[in-house]
Design a protein around this motif. Structure first.
Motif, PDB file in Angstrom:
ATOM      1  N   VAL A  77       0.825  -1.215   0.000  1.00  0.00           N
ATOM      2  CA  VAL A  77       0.000   0.000   0.000  1.00  0.00           C
ATOM      3  C   VAL A  77       0.859   1.265   0.000  1.00  0.00           C
ATOM      4  O   VAL A  77       0.388   2.335   0.376  1.00  0.00           O
ATOM      5  CB  VAL A  77      -0.985   0.015   1.193  1.00  0.00           C
ATOM      6  CG1 VAL A  77      -2.015  -1.083   1.051  1.00  0.00           C
ATOM      7  CG2 VAL A  77      -0.235  -0.100   2.525  1.00  0.00           C
ATOM      8  N   SER A  78       2.101   1.150  -0.453  1.00  0.00           N
ATOM      9  CA  SER A  78       2.954   2.339  -0.515  1.00  0.00           C
ATOM     10  C   SER A  78       2.423   3.356  -1.528  1.00  0.00           C
ATOM     11  O   SER A  78       2.796   4.533  -1.487  1.00  0.00           O
ATOM     12  CB  SER A  78       4.396   1.954  -0.865  1.00  0.00           C
ATOM     13  OG  SER A  78       4.466   1.252  -2.092  1.00  0.00           O
ATOM     14  N   GLY A  79       1.546   2.914  -2.428  1.00  0.00           N
ATOM     15  CA  GLY A  79       0.932   3.810  -3.398  1.00  0.00           C
ATOM     16  C   GLY A  79      -0.466   4.270  -2.998  1.00  0.00           C
ATOM     17  O   GLY A  79      -1.165   4.881  -3.810  1.00  0.00           O
ATOM     18  N   LEU A  80      -0.858   3.996  -1.750  1.00  0.00           N
ATOM     19  CA  LEU A  80      -2.158   4.449  -1.245  1.00  0.00           C
ATOM     20  C   LEU A  80      -1.921   5.746  -0.482  1.00  0.00           C
ATOM     21  O   LEU A  80      -1.424   5.735   0.646  1.00  0.00           O
ATOM     22  CB  LEU A  80      -2.775   3.392  -0.336  1.00  0.00           C
ATOM     23  CG  LEU A  80      -4.142   3.714   0.283  1.00  0.00           C
ATOM     24  CD1 LEU A  80      -5.188   3.988  -0.792  1.00  0.00           C
ATOM     25  CD2 LEU A  80      -4.592   2.578   1.197  1.00  0.00           C
ATOM     26  N   VAL A  81      -2.239   6.870  -1.099  1.00  0.00           N
ATOM     27  CA  VAL A  81      -1.929   8.172  -0.519  1.00  0.00           C
ATOM     28  C   VAL A  81      -3.090   8.690   0.312  1.00  0.00           C
ATOM     29  O   VAL A  81      -4.247   8.286   0.139  1.00  0.00           O
ATOM     30  CB  VAL A  81      -1.568   9.198  -1.612  1.00  0.00           C
ATOM     31  CG1 VAL A  81      -0.390   8.717  -2.436  1.00  0.00           C
ATOM     32  CG2 VAL A  81      -2.767   9.487  -2.522  1.00  0.00           C
ATOM     33  N   GLU A  82      -2.764   9.598   1.229  1.00  0.00           N
ATOM     34  CA  GLU A  82      -3.768  10.224   2.093  1.00  0.00           C
ATOM     35  C   GLU A  82      -4.029  11.635   1.597  1.00  0.00           C
ATOM     36  O   GLU A  82      -3.108  12.407   1.365  1.00  0.00           O
ATOM     37  CB  GLU A  82      -3.259  10.252   3.535  1.00  0.00           C
ATOM     38  CG  GLU A  82      -4.284  10.743   4.545  1.00  0.00           C
ATOM     39  CD  GLU A  82      -3.715  10.769   5.945  1.00  0.00           C
ATOM     40  OE1 GLU A  82      -3.105  11.788   6.321  1.00  0.00           O
ATOM     41  OE2 GLU A  82      -3.866   9.748   6.660  1.00  0.00           O
ATOM     42  N   VAL A  83      -5.309  11.974   1.420  1.00  0.00           N
ATOM     43  CA  VAL A  83      -5.686  13.301   0.923  1.00  0.00           C
ATOM     44  C   VAL A  83      -6.675  13.934   1.893  1.00  0.00           C
ATOM     45  O   VAL A  83      -7.252  13.261   2.754  1.00  0.00           O
ATOM     46  CB  VAL A  83      -6.322  13.201  -0.488  1.00  0.00           C
ATOM     47  CG1 VAL A  83      -5.326  12.642  -1.488  1.00  0.00           C
ATOM     48  CG2 VAL A  83      -7.591  12.357  -0.467  1.00  0.00           C
ATOM     49  N   ASP A  84      -6.869  15.232   1.753  1.00  0.00           N
ATOM     50  CA  ASP A  84      -7.826  15.936   2.608  1.00  0.00           C
ATOM     51  C   ASP A  84      -9.244  15.444   2.337  1.00  0.00           C
ATOM     52  O   ASP A  84      -9.587  15.087   1.202  1.00  0.00           O
ATOM     53  CB  ASP A  84      -7.759  17.441   2.353  1.00  0.00           C
ATOM     54  CG  ASP A  84      -6.461  18.053   2.853  1.00  0.00           C
ATOM     55  OD1 ASP A  84      -5.894  17.514   3.828  1.00  0.00           O
ATOM     56  OD2 ASP A  84      -6.022  19.056   2.264  1.00  0.00           O
ATOM     57  N   GLY A  85     -10.057  15.449   3.392  1.00  0.00           N
ATOM     58  CA  GLY A  85     -11.453  15.067   3.237  1.00  0.00           C
ATOM     59  C   GLY A  85     -11.703  13.625   3.626  1.00  0.00           C
ATOM     60  O   GLY A  85     -10.807  12.911   4.089  1.00  0.00           O
TER      61      GLY A  85
END
Length: 309
Positions: free
Chosen positions: A81-89
């Motif tokens: 999951v190194s390509g699972l990014v965290e974004v606002d919301g």
């Protein structure tokens, strides 16, 4: 990395009901469960758990408790999951009603899945190491296009045109970058703009290296050029059909990766074999509740597959 999935990840909220309510109607549910979902994440779990492939997932979650839970769930299956990014919301959410006949209705609120228009540099590096790239359309079309461009030479691009409405609007841009197009009967008709499956399949098969049409209890149709193979379904007692198509797609992609073949060497028998494994995994999954929770392990799929020998 053998299979890279670029797609959505959702928190599924599933209500079991006697029947799906009509417009303006309220019905009482018999249970309520929460579990990981999203077409992309479902396919990643299937490719890893049921298909036995090395899998990386590329997508986005929000800065909320659901995002933490969804990431941990994928990690527990051994998915990168190194390509699972965290974004606002908020993270994506799916509201699902399942009736006594295992039919469902689904409302998806995309949340974080709709935020990224392009891959990040880290995500592009992951896609660039793929043997099989698997995509769907619960994320922006531009993200799918970017992923298709970033895959390495010789890597397969398997695309599940679901939901099909966005695909119709961008078919001219998407089709040239697809090696294997997977659709169900409804999606085939909508994407091809035809009223019967025969002409729809013929039209779509001229635009990609290979076409796979999943037909539920009737199995699947594989079309490569002028070659066609019908793959029969496995018998299953359906409890919940949520995620069954995703299970098929994930295992299909895993089998392609295991074959070590290149898109230029596409063969109808190779794809038919991959579809048999996908159909076996899907048949097991519909006999259980949930989406990711219902995905079988590789040994279960192999045992059922042997019954077809």
């Amino acid at each position: 990395m053998s299979v890279v999935i670029v797609g959505s990840v959702n928190q599924d909220v599933v209500a079991r009901v006697e029947r799906i309510p009509g417009p303006g109607e309220t019905v009482l549910g018999t249970s309520l469960t929460r579990s990981g979902g999203g077409k992309g994440a479902n396919q990643a779990v299937a490719a890893r758990r049921a298909g036995g492939a090395q899998v990386a997932f590329v997508g986005a979650v929000g800065k909320d408790s659901d995002g933490v839970t969804l990431r941990a769930s994928l990690e527990s299956d051994g998915i990168d999951v190194s390509g699972l990014v965290e974004v606002d919301g908020p993270s994506g959410t799916a509201l699902i009603a399942v009736d006594r006949n295992a039919e469902n209705t689904i409302v998806v609120v995309p949340g974080a899945n709709a935020v990224l228009p392009q891959l990040t540099e880290v995500q592009r590096d992951i896609v660039a190491r793929s043997q099989v790239l698997l995509t769907q359309l619960e994320v922006p079309i531009s993200l799918v296009e970017d992923a298709a461009l970033r895959r390495p030479a010789g890597a397969w691009h398997v695309h599940n045109a679901a939901p099909s409405a966005p695909f119709v609007t961008a078919a001219d841009r998407l089709l040239p970058g697809i090696d294997v197009l997977i659709v169900n009967e409804h999606e085939a008709l909508e994407v091809a703009g035809r009223s019967d499956l025969e002409t729809a399949a013929s039209a779509l098969a001229t635009q990609v290296r290979a076409l796979v049409v999943t037909l539920g209890e009737q199995g699947a149709l594989i079309v490569v050029g002028d070659q066609r193979v019908e793959v029969p379904a496995f018998t299953a007692r359906a409890e919940d059909t949520t995620g069954a198509g995703d299970t098929f797609c994930g295992v299909f992609a895993a089998r392609l990766a295991a074959s070590g073949t290149l898109p230029a060497d596409v063969d109808v028998e190779l794809l038919a074999d991959a579809a048999i494994w996908g159909a076996a995994a899907s048949a097991i999954s519909v006999s259980r509740p949930g989406a990711q929770d219902a995905v079988p392990d590789a040994a279960e799929v192999a045992n059922l597959r042997q019954e077809r020998e």
